[in-house]
Structure formats: structure tokens, C-alpha cells
Design an enzyme around this catalytic site. Structure first.
Site: not given
Ligand SMILES: [Zn+2]
Lengths: 449, 370
Positions: A156, A309, A313
Site C-alpha cells: 500500500d 487510511d 505527516h
Molecule cells: Zn493506499
């Protein structure tokens, strides 16, 4: 421990009517009793929590968390990431393997297990890479990684563009009884795109990502599933066209599953303020039309689960402009409350709405089934992985002050209905919302009120 | 006109101070895009440019309107033309101008845009004229430090090039005799020939070439639509996306040149970046020429009074023939360059002239002496 007077929300509960208020007892990390409210007598030296007006939920499972750590601890580490998860009611997260370095061999996998053992506040199920260095060509030692405890395999962050590699990976994973998680994207079609291909991208002067980038990849991979018969899970499905393909594949009896994210369910491409990179993720926020299709597909069951997900950051990275900033937003803290309001709330016509338990299943039993792990429930003998949720709390989400190490959330400043006030993992407190401390009625027999 | 030639500049400044339209510019603080500009703001800007042109301010020694102001040009992407135009415009108004060479400045050493801007502000710079390859860079900068320093977008990525949009509109309205101007009588500062949503009604304007990557096309589109023009676009499919036809954008999209320029009153010809071929967006220059190059023969389809604009620099022989680009009647290309300085003078005046009132906050010595 005894939690008194709470409203159980058991995903396995079949009835239409609300379950009765209950008291629940936890001993040695296991639910030892669950009875109608008032039936359980407080024992000497028992710790008691007042669950009045709170929902009792089994701990959520997130299929898609980027916990970072290792070379990216500035973004998040296992301690902060699992705290963020616990603060959103999660007691299990599936950790994505695209770390620095990636989880592509036994040594780094073992190291990760050690970090998890030292720092995790809840259960972390690590995924391992499908290919070495996520380069998309040579498979990792999947059998060894599976034995070490890899819950599934995924590159991913990147798609497996070479379908021959995908085929070999699926065959191996099937032999191991494991699962591949696909990041469905055609990199050539995405090109330099940074938001959904739309008039909004055109007006901002940003390059677009067509929905065909996702759907075309899904179409190709479904055909590989058809010949291998191996289980494939599509992560973060965002487009109406993708739903149609997955719906047909499921009708054909293929072992495909999929999830979508809280941000794709609650935001669209028309709602990106200016060039705020906290609204930049991959896949990008899509159109209202796509979003409506996602909601319908959750209702119909074509979309099995909701996964965050969660992709932390740093501010410095997110301040590099919309084109320059990395993709991804955090989501563990806000996922359930936002989805509940979106899917079970009054903004949807009654016929299109999901029930509370239908939403809860998308966060609990559905992801467990996809992973092939024990399905969460509220029965005697089950692990006391639980959360208490205050449905009435109306609060303003402040990403800076929240639990994740990063603050790259598109929901910063948003009013949110409902919040997790207490999360228990194995009967131990993994998170508690400060004001809820007043709900402790007794600690080990010492009455506080 | 507002005043006779050579009248004191203070009169003009006074007039602007009293105009609600000018007030709107002062409140705006930045010029980032043409999309949010109101008809009144556009009107006063073009009236002022018109005033400057009429009085030939751009050909005279510097005025003192912005003598208390320092303007920095900060170009992260090369553009001699736009930079020189802003530089001259600011100097003609009396501003101090610093041209930062981004390749050798601290930006090359990794200093953030925000830090660069704050440093310039600390040095007394009032406004930054910036060019950046990333869409939105000046928007982000204005939201970060916009309370301290004015940001003027001199082109960002594919997003906007507002001063080009204004100068193109000026050129179009000038050629139609529809420019707004200040009223001749008195110092009340009335504006004549206000722009409205029908000013360009019935006018067909074609934009030809690489629209996808064009900030000029976008900045033109917003202004032209506001004034009621019919905007048609033409170019190869990869360079003219259908999204421009969305009601939100409001253009008519063609992939055949002929349909776009038929009966057009103006044709804005865009530069074809030669790298588009390497990117696979066009098959080749020959094919492009065959389908889209403007020449005298092709534009016979357009209205007989058609005028051609081009933001420059021209790829001669690619998007337009030499002969057409140099046609003294049909081509407005050099007029655009002249109007560019005037429009930018107007923009700088409207955003910055209040800086005159900035005063040093010295302790009141008279009081102290008592
Ligand atoms: Zn992804």
C-alpha cells in the site's frame, strides 16, 4: 471492573429494538458478566465506572493505519498512533508496511514486533510487504513473514502494476491462507494529478486524477482474482465506477472485499479550501456523485468496512504547497463519530440511512471477517476490548491538541457529534477522555463518590 | 479625464482615497486571481490605467505616488517580460524596487517562501510581486503573511496571472472604445463608462492553444465572463479539457479551430510550450501547425474587425505566423506590452497608495520637552 448502566451496542445483536441498559463486569481482561442494569452487585475492592448515557461498543478494528515509527517517528510512532486509535474507540489497528524501511523481511518484521510490544497501547496487527523494497517485482518471503505474524500483505502506497507479480502474490497468499490488500491505482493514469479530475481542479490550476485510475486497476485485478481464487481486499475505494466493478465481482462469487474511508464519505472535491494540503490524499476526494455511491454501497454491503487510511505527516511537509505536500490525512480520532453522523444521521433520507449497529459492524465485525480474526462481540468470555461512547457530546475537534503526533486533518475545527470517553484493551485503560475521570465511582473498592 | 495634464498627483491620490471602488482594492490587499474581482474593482483599475495612458505617465519621469513604498519582485520561474513590466510600473510610480534573484538567494538554500517574505517585510518591503511554478503558492503566502505584506501574483503554475488578465481586458476594451474613465468634471472622482455584466455581451472571444496549462486562459476567462462575453476555446483534446465547459467555468470547448474562431471579435493566441510534444500531449508540431496555427487565411472566418492578442513570448511560426503577429492592424501584441505596464501601474497604485500614510512612530519630542 464493573461498568454500570450503559447502553450496549453489540454488532451481533439482531433485533430492531435497542438492547436494554446493562452492567458489565471485566475480570482478567475478559468480559466475565453482562447483565441487565442493576443485576450485578458491586464486589468488595471492585473498580466501578458509571456508564450512564454512554454506549458500550466493542473495540473498533482499523484495517488501514499508517503507524509510521522507525525512520518516520517525526510523523507518528507506535505509542502516539495507538493512543490516537484508542481515543477514537479502536482496540486493534492493522499497521501498513510502507514504513521507512519497509516491512519486507523477517529481521525488520521482528524488530517491528518488538517496538509494538514495548510501545503499543492496543493491539497492532502488522502487514508485511508483497514485494521486496516495495519495488513491485520480487516477492517477499511471505511464508516466513506469515509465520511471524503478518496479518496480510500489501505494498500500500503503491499499486502492484505488474499483474504477473500480483498473480504470484495472490497464489502464495492463498496457499498461506492469507490476504493481499490492494492499493488500486493506475500510476500512469494518475500522472501528476493531485486532486480529483474535475472543474474544481481546473479552476485551481491543479492536475487531476481521473476515477479511471482506480477503477481500471480494480478491473484488472478482479480478473486475476478470477483465475487464482485468492482473497483480495481493495483499500480506500473512492469512485462510483469502482463500486460497480466490485459489486459485479462479488455477484460472480469472487473473494473480493473493500473498504472506504471516513474522509471520502464526508468530504468532496468541491470542499477543498484554497490549496490546503490537509485535504490532499490518495485517492483524492471525489465528487458528490461518487460519495453518494459510496454511501449506498455501504448500505447494500458492496463496501464491507470503513478504514481510516490514517496517514500522519508533519506540518512542515504539509506546508509545501498542494503539489509539493505528501498525500494523506490522519483519521483515527474522528472516524467513528463522523461516519455515524454521516451514515446514520438525519441528513440522509430514512430509507438510505444505516442503523447504528450497521455502522458499528463496518468498524468491528466486518474488518474482523476480512482479516479472518475473532469477531468482536459483547458476550461473556470475549476479550474486554471495549469503548464507551458519549453520543450527546458536541465538541470541536482541534487536531493540534489531539492524540496523534501529527495534525494533518481536514476536520480540524469541525464540530463533531459524539466522542469516545473510555477505551479498554484487554480490560486495561488505553485511553480516557479527561472529563470522564469523574465517572469513576470506585477504584479497587475505594469509593470516590 | 479627471484632471488636466500635469496636474498634481496629489489630486489623483485624493480622488482614489474617496472612491469606494478603490477602497475595495485596499481591503483586498492582494491581487491573487481575477476571479474574485468585482465589476467595480475592475472598473476602477482599468479607469486608472486609462488615466495613466492618457497622461503618458509611463513615458515620463517617475511620479511620487508610491515614493514611500518598496516593492520586491520574487520570481521562482523565469520571465523577463513580466518582471520588467512590473519593475518599470513600480519605478514609474516612484517606488523603490528590489529584484531578487531566486537562484542565488536564500530560497535556493531551502529557505521557505514564508521566511523569505518575512525577511523582506523586516527590511521594509511593502509588497511582493511573485512568480511561482506551483499553482496556489501566492495564495498560500498571502494567507500566511498577508497581514504584513501585500502579495501580487505575477503568475502561479496553471492557476492565475491576474495582471495579464487585466491588461488583456484593457486591450480588448480599448479596441472597442469601451474603456472606463474618470469623469472630467470636478474632483468628485466619478467614474464614467462603468463596466457591467453586459459590456462584452454579444462579443465572441476565442482562446486558442494550450488551455490546460495556461494561467492566462483562466485569468482571462473569469474577467471576460464577468463582462458578458462568449468565450470559446480551441486546441488539441489533451490541451483543452472538457471541464472548461462546466457552468462553473462557462467556456465553449472546441477541438477544431474553425468553430472557435468563426465570427470571433478577438482571438487570444497562447504560446505552445514545446515540451508538450515530449510529454505526449500533442503528436507533433507539424500537426499542431496544420490544425491550430493562426494565419491571415484562417482568420477570414472571424469577424472582419477581429483583433489578435498573444501574451508572449511568441513561438513564431508555431501558433501564429510571423505575418499575422506583425500585422499592424490586426495584431495587438505590442499594444498589450504597453498596456501591461499601465495596468500594473494601476494595480500597484490601488493596492499600495495608502502606504503613503505610513509614518515613523517617533516619540513626540515636543511633549517630551515640556
Ligand atoms: Zn493506499
Amino acid at each position: 471492573m464493573l461498568i454500570k448502566n450503559c447502553q450496549p451496542c453489540d454488532p451481533n445483536f439482531k433485533g430492531d429494538k435497542k438492547a436494554e441498559l446493562c452492567d458489565i463486569r471485566i475480570d482478567n481482561g475478559i468480559i466475565s458478566a453482562i447483565e441487565k442494569c442493576g443485576k450485578l452487585v458491586i464486589k468488595d475492592s471492585e473498580t466501578v465506572f458509571d456508564g450512564e448515557n454512554l454506549w458500550l461498543l466493542p473495540g473498533f478494528i482499523d484495517l488501514h493505519t499508517h503507524l509510521r515509527d522507525l525512520g518516520q517517528s517525526a510523523k507518528e510512532d507506535v505509542a502516539t498512533g495507538t493512543l490516537a486509535a484508542a481515543s477514537g474507540g479502536y482496540t486493534t489497528v492493522v499497521a501498513m508496511a510502507n514504513t521507512v524501511p519497509p516491512i519486507d523481511n523477517a529481521a525488520i518484521f521482528t524488530k517491528l514486533l518488538q517496538i509494538i510490544k514495548e510501545k503499543a497501547l492496543i493491539e497492532v496487527l502488522p502487514i508485511a510487504c508483497v514485494t521486496q523494497n516495495m519495488a513491485g517485482s520480487e516477492l517477499t518471503e511471505m511464508a516466513i513473514l506469515s509465520q511471524l505474524g503478518a496479518v496480510a500483505f500489501s505494498d500500500d502506497g503503491l499499486p502492484l502494476s505488474n499483474l504477473a507479480v500480483m498473480r504470484r502474490a495472490l497464489e502464495q497468499s492463498k496457499a498461506l491462507g492469507s490476504l493481499i490488500v490492494s492499493h488500486p491505482e493506475d500510476k500512469d493514469l494518475s500522472g501528476a494529478g493531485t486532486m480529483n479530475e474535475s472543474v474544481y481542479a481546473t479552476a485551481k490550476g491543479l492536475a487531476g486524477v481521473t476515477t479511471a485510475s482506480e477503477a481500471a486497476c480494480i478491473a484488472r485485478e478482479i480478473e486475476v482474482v478470477r483465475v487464482t481464487g485468492a482473497a483480495l481486499h481493495f483499500a480506500h475505494v473512492s469512485a462510483s465506477a469502482s463500486i460497480k466493478l466490485i459489486e459485479r465481482a462479488k455477484a460472480d462469487g469472487l473473494p473480493v472485499t473493500c473498504d472506504t474511508t471516513p474522509h471520502h464519505l464526508t468530504l468532496t472535491d468541491s470542499e477543498i479550501p484554497g490549496y490546503d494540503a490537509n485535504f490532499k490524499m490518495n485517492p483524492p476526494l471525489r465528487s458528490k456523485h461518487d460519495q453518494d455511491a459510496l454511501v449506498q454501497a455501504l448500505k447494500s454491503g458492496v463496501i464491507d468496512a470503513i478504514a481510516t487510511d490514517h496517514a500522519p505527516h508533519t506540518m512542515a511537509e504539509k506546508e509545501k504547497g498542494f503539489n509539493g505536500a505528501p498525500c494523506g490525512v490522519i483519521g483515527l480520532e474522528t472516524a467513528f463519530a463522523l461516519c455515524l453522523e454521516r451514515l446514520a444521521g438525519e441528513s440522509l433520507p430514512a430509507t438510505e440511512r444505516l442503523s447504528l449497529l450497521e455502522v458499528v459492524r463496518k468498524f468491528t465485525t466486518a474488518p474482523a471477517r476480512i482479516l479472518g480474526i475473532t469477531e468482536p462481540n459483547l458476550k461473556v468470555g470475549a476479550a474486554a476490548n471495549l469503548s464507551l461512547f458519549d453520543p450527546a457530546d458536541h465538541w470541536c475537534y482541534n487536531a493540534r491538541k489531539a492524540t496523534s503526533k501529527s495534525e494533518n486533518s481536514p476536520f480540524n475545527g469541525r464540530m463533531i457529534k459524539g466522542r469516545t470517553v473510555l477505551t479498554l484493551w484487554g480490560g486495561k485503560v488505553a485511553y480516557q477522555h479527561e472529563p470522564a475521570t469523574s465517572r469513576w465511582l470506585a477504584i479497587e473498592g475505594l469509593a470516590l463518590k | 479625464m479627471l484632471t488636466k495634464n500635469n496636474s498634481p498627483v496629489s489630486k489623483l491620490v485624493e480622488t482614489l482615497d474617496g472612491l469606494a471602488e478603490a477602497q475595495a482594492w485596499r481591503e483586498r490587499r492582494h491581487l491573487l486571481d481575477t476571479r474574485p474581482l468585482s465589476l467595480d474593482e475592475i472598473t476602477v483599475c482599468l479607469a486608472l490605467a486609462n488615466y495613466y495612458k492618457h497622461n503618458q505617465f509611463h513615458k515620463k519621469p517617475p511620479q511620487t505616488i508610491l515614493s514611500a513604498t518598496t516593492v520586491a519582485t520574487l520570481f521562482y520561474e523565469n520571465s523577463t517580460r513580466t518582471r520588467t513590466s512590473f519593475d518599470l510600473a513600480a519605478r514609474k510610480l516612484g517606488a523603490t524596487v528590489v529584484n531578487l534573484d531566486v537562484n542565488t538567494s536564500s530560497a535556493a538554500k531551502g529557505e521557505s517562501l514564508e521566511d523569505t517574505a518575512l525577511n523582506l517585510w523586516a527590511m521594509g518591503v511593502n509588497a511582493i510581486v511573485m512568480r511561482h511554478s506551483q499553482s496556489g503558492a501566492p495564495v498560500d503566502l498571502a494567507s500566511a503573511v498577508g497581514d504584513k505584506i501585500h502579495v501580487i501574483n505575477a503568475g502561479d503554475g496553471w492557476h492565475a496571472h491576474p495582471s495579464q488578465g487585466l491588461l488583456d481586458l484593457y486591450t480588448i476594451l480599448e479596441s472597442l472604445g469601451e474603456l472606463p474613465s474618470f469623469a472630467a468634471s470636478g474632483s468628485s472622482g466619478k467614474i464614467e463608462k462603468r463596466l457591467c455584466e453586459n459590456t462584452l455581451k454579444g462579443k465572441k472571444i476565442a482562446i486558442v492553444g494550450d488551455i490546460t496549462h495556461s494561467r492566462v486562459a483562466r485569468s482571462n476567462l473569469w474577467l471576460l465572463k464577468k463582462l458578458g462575453a462568449e468565450v470559446h476555446m480551441a486546441g488539441p483534446p489533451a490541451l483543452v479539457p472538457e471541464t472548461f465547459a462546466d457552468p462553473e467555468m462557462g467556456a465553449v470547448v472546441h477541438h477544431r479551430l474553425e468553430a472557435a474562431i468563426k465570427n470571433a471579435n478577438f482571438i487570444i493566441c497562447l504560446r505552445l510550450q514545446l515540451e508538450r510534444q515530449a510529454q505526449g500531449l500533442i503528436a507533433g508540431l507539424d500537426e499542431y501547425r496544420k490544425q491550430y496555427r493562426l494565419d491571415h487565411d484562417r482568420i477570414r472566418l472571424a469577424a472582419s474587425s477581429v483583433r489578435i492578442l498573444h501574451p508572449g513570448p511568441i513561438n513564431r511560426g508555431v501558433e501564429i505566423t510571423d505575418a499575422l503577429a506583425e500585422d499592424p492592424i490586426i495584431s495587438c501584441i505590442l499594444t498589450q506590452v504597453e498596456n501591461g505596464i499601465l495596468s500594473r501601474m494601476a494595480v500597484l497604485t490601488l493596492l499600495l497608495n495608502h502606504q503613503n500614510s505610513y509614518q515613523l512612530n517617533l516619540p513626540n519630542l515636543t511633549q517630551a520637552a515640556l
